[in-house]
Design a protein around this motif. Structure first.
Motif, PDB file in Angstrom:
ATOM      1  N   GLY A 219      50.587  51.141  42.020  1.00 43.04           N
ATOM      2  CA  GLY A 219      50.169  50.004  42.825  1.00 43.04           C
ATOM      3  C   GLY A 219      48.659  49.934  42.922  1.00 43.04           C
ATOM      4  N   ALA A 220      48.172  49.349  44.009  1.00 45.05           N
ATOM      5  CA  ALA A 220      46.731  49.216  44.213  1.00 45.05           C
ATOM      6  C   ALA A 220      46.090  50.589  44.375  1.00 45.05           C
ATOM      7  CB  ALA A 220      46.460  48.357  45.442  1.00 45.05           C
TER       8      ALA A 220
ATOM      9  N   HIS B  46      48.546  57.731  48.059  1.00 39.17           N
ATOM     10  CA  HIS B  46      48.303  56.322  48.372  1.00 39.17           C
ATOM     11  C   HIS B  46      49.409  55.399  47.872  1.00 39.17           C
ATOM     12  CE1 HIS B  46      47.123  56.462  44.185  1.00 39.17           C
ATOM     13  NE2 HIS B  46      47.138  55.145  44.167  1.00 39.17           N
ATOM     14  N   ASP B  47      50.440  55.955  47.200  1.00 42.38           N
ATOM     15  CA  ASP B  47      51.410  55.094  46.534  1.00 42.38           C
ATOM     16  C   ASP B  47      52.724  55.843  46.308  1.00 42.38           C
ATOM     17  OD1 ASP B  47      52.776  53.269  44.974  1.00 42.38           O
ATOM     18  OD2 ASP B  47      51.295  53.190  43.372  1.00 42.38           O
TER      19      ASP B  47
ATOM     20  N   LEU C 281      53.900  50.243  49.425  1.00 43.13           N
ATOM     21  CA  LEU C 281      55.331  50.324  49.726  1.00 43.13           C
ATOM     22  C   LEU C 281      55.970  48.944  49.784  1.00 43.13           C
ATOM     23  CD1 LEU C 281      57.848  51.932  50.579  1.00 43.13           C
ATOM     24  CD2 LEU C 281      56.984  51.865  52.933  1.00 43.13           C
ATOM     25  N   VAL C 282      55.227  47.954  50.230  1.00 42.39           N
ATOM     26  CA  VAL C 282      55.778  46.596  50.393  1.00 42.39           C
ATOM     27  C   VAL C 282      56.434  46.098  49.111  1.00 42.39           C
ATOM     28  CG1 VAL C 282      55.183  44.167  50.798  1.00 42.39           C
ATOM     29  CG2 VAL C 282      54.213  45.953  52.256  1.00 42.39           C
ATOM     30  N   THR C 283      55.824  46.374  47.987  1.00 43.77           N
ATOM     31  CA  THR C 283      56.340  45.897  46.707  1.00 43.77           C
ATOM     32  C   THR C 283      57.753  46.392  46.439  1.00 43.77           C
ATOM     33  OG1 THR C 283      54.084  45.917  45.827  1.00 43.77           O
ATOM     34  CG2 THR C 283      55.855  45.754  44.229  1.00 43.77           C
TER      35      THR C 283
ATOM     36  N   ARG D  17      45.092  41.798  52.860  1.00 41.78           N
ATOM     37  CA  ARG D  17      44.357  42.189  51.659  1.00 41.78           C
ATOM     38  C   ARG D  17      43.592  43.482  51.925  1.00 41.78           C
ATOM     39  NH1 ARG D  17      43.249  38.121  47.940  1.00 41.78           N
ATOM     40  NH2 ARG D  17      41.141  38.969  47.613  1.00 41.78           N
ATOM     41  N   PRO D  18      43.509  44.360  50.931  1.00 42.17           N
ATOM     42  CA  PRO D  18      42.854  45.660  51.148  1.00 42.17           C
ATOM     43  C   PRO D  18      41.464  45.563  51.764  1.00 42.17           C
ATOM     44  CG  PRO D  18      43.965  45.645  49.030  1.00 42.17           C
ATOM     45  CD  PRO D  18      44.074  44.246  49.579  1.00 42.17           C
ATOM     46  N   GLU D  19      40.668  44.620  51.290  1.00 38.34           N
ATOM     47  CA  GLU D  19      39.287  44.513  51.788  1.00 38.34           C
ATOM     48  C   GLU D  19      39.213  43.979  53.213  1.00 38.34           C
ATOM     49  OE1 GLU D  19      40.132  40.767  49.303  1.00 38.34           O
ATOM     50  OE2 GLU D  19      40.593  42.905  49.251  1.00 38.34           O
ATOM     51  N   GLU D  20      40.325  43.458  53.737  1.00 40.69           N
ATOM     52  CA  GLU D  20      40.361  42.925  55.106  1.00 40.69           C
ATOM     53  C   GLU D  20      40.931  43.910  56.112  1.00 40.69           C
ATOM     54  OE1 GLU D  20      42.569  39.353  54.699  1.00 40.69           O
ATOM     55  OE2 GLU D  20      40.964  38.253  53.688  1.00 40.69           O
TER      56      GLU D  20
END
Length: 237
Positions: free
Chosen positions: A28-29, A133-134, A164-166, A227-230
């Motif tokens: 993932g990310a 992280h994943d 995890l959402v995915t 979003r990750p950056e938020e």
């Protein structure tokens, strides 16, 4: 039709290796896209309880199954499966039409668990080596995800929750069992837990407690997760 489609996806994602199978799923990310938690991360210890009978006597499995509605035919992901306490107890509940995905980031735990699964002849258990992280689980494969007495050990909670959402179905539920207390002492304050999950877009559904607690969350959709950056790291209060 949906269940058949998911079955095809799962079949493509698992490499057969005896009774216990291994999950193969894309990453993932990356962790660098997310803030680190603004609180201590506990060292990984397994098992936390002295023996499995002690956990059985505490009645924790029955409460978790009842409150999360775990039943035959479901796919349950045990994130941080460790020695497999929940794996072996949930396997007969989900049955031959269901599946238990045992995930951990410690290879030696999974090696021992793989042997335990084989010795018990559990045909509906698959193994997943994740990363901090994943969890690296197949997309849209999971009805219920459980994180039991390990949330305080997650080095990258925002990234893990995001990735995890995915893997989760639209109506999936995430159940987190932890102790009251600071993360440095192998617990997670409920207010901190709620803040960290809300930061990614999870919504709390219920909270039950005795000596420990079980918090149940509904995940955001892939498109509605923060979003990750938020994401802003929560502070211990």
């Amino acid at each position: 039709m949906m269940r058949m489609t998911i079955g095809v996806v799962l079949a493509a994602a698992f490499a057969i290796s005896g009774a216990a199978q291994d999950v193969i799923a894309p990453s993932g990310a990356p962790a660098v896209a997310f803030p680190k938690p603004d609180r201590p991360v506990a060292d990984i210890v397994s098992p936390i309880w002295h023996d499995e009978k002690e956990r059985d006597d505490a009645g924790e499995p029955g409460q978790l199954v009842r409150l999360l509605g775990i039943k035959s035919g479901m796919t349950v992901a045990d994130i941080g499966a460790g020695s497999g306490y929940y794996v072996v107890r949930l396997s007969p509940i989900v049955g031959s039409n269901g599946r238990i995905i045992a995930e951990d980031i410690v290879p030696k735990y999974l090696q021992s668990l793989r042997q335990r699964v084989r010795n018990l002849g559990l045909q509906n258990v698959v193994i997943s080596l994740g990363e901090p992280h994943d969890p690296k689980l197949p997309a849209h494969s999971v009805d219920i995800a459980i994180l039991v007495h390990m949330y305080h050990e997650i080095e990258q909670p925002y990234a893990l929750l995001y990735n995890l959402v995915t893997a989760l179905q639209p109506e999936a539920r995430v159940g987190i069992v932890d102790a009251f207390g600071p993360t440095s002492q192998h617990g997670t304050p409920p207010s901190l837990l709620r803040c960290e999950l809300a930061a990614v877009g999870y919504r709390e559904i219920s909270f039950a407690h005795s000596d420990a607690y079980l918090a149940i969350f509904a995940p955001p959709s892939v498109v509605s997760r923060t979003r990750p950056e938020e994401i802003v790291a929560c502070k211990v209060r």
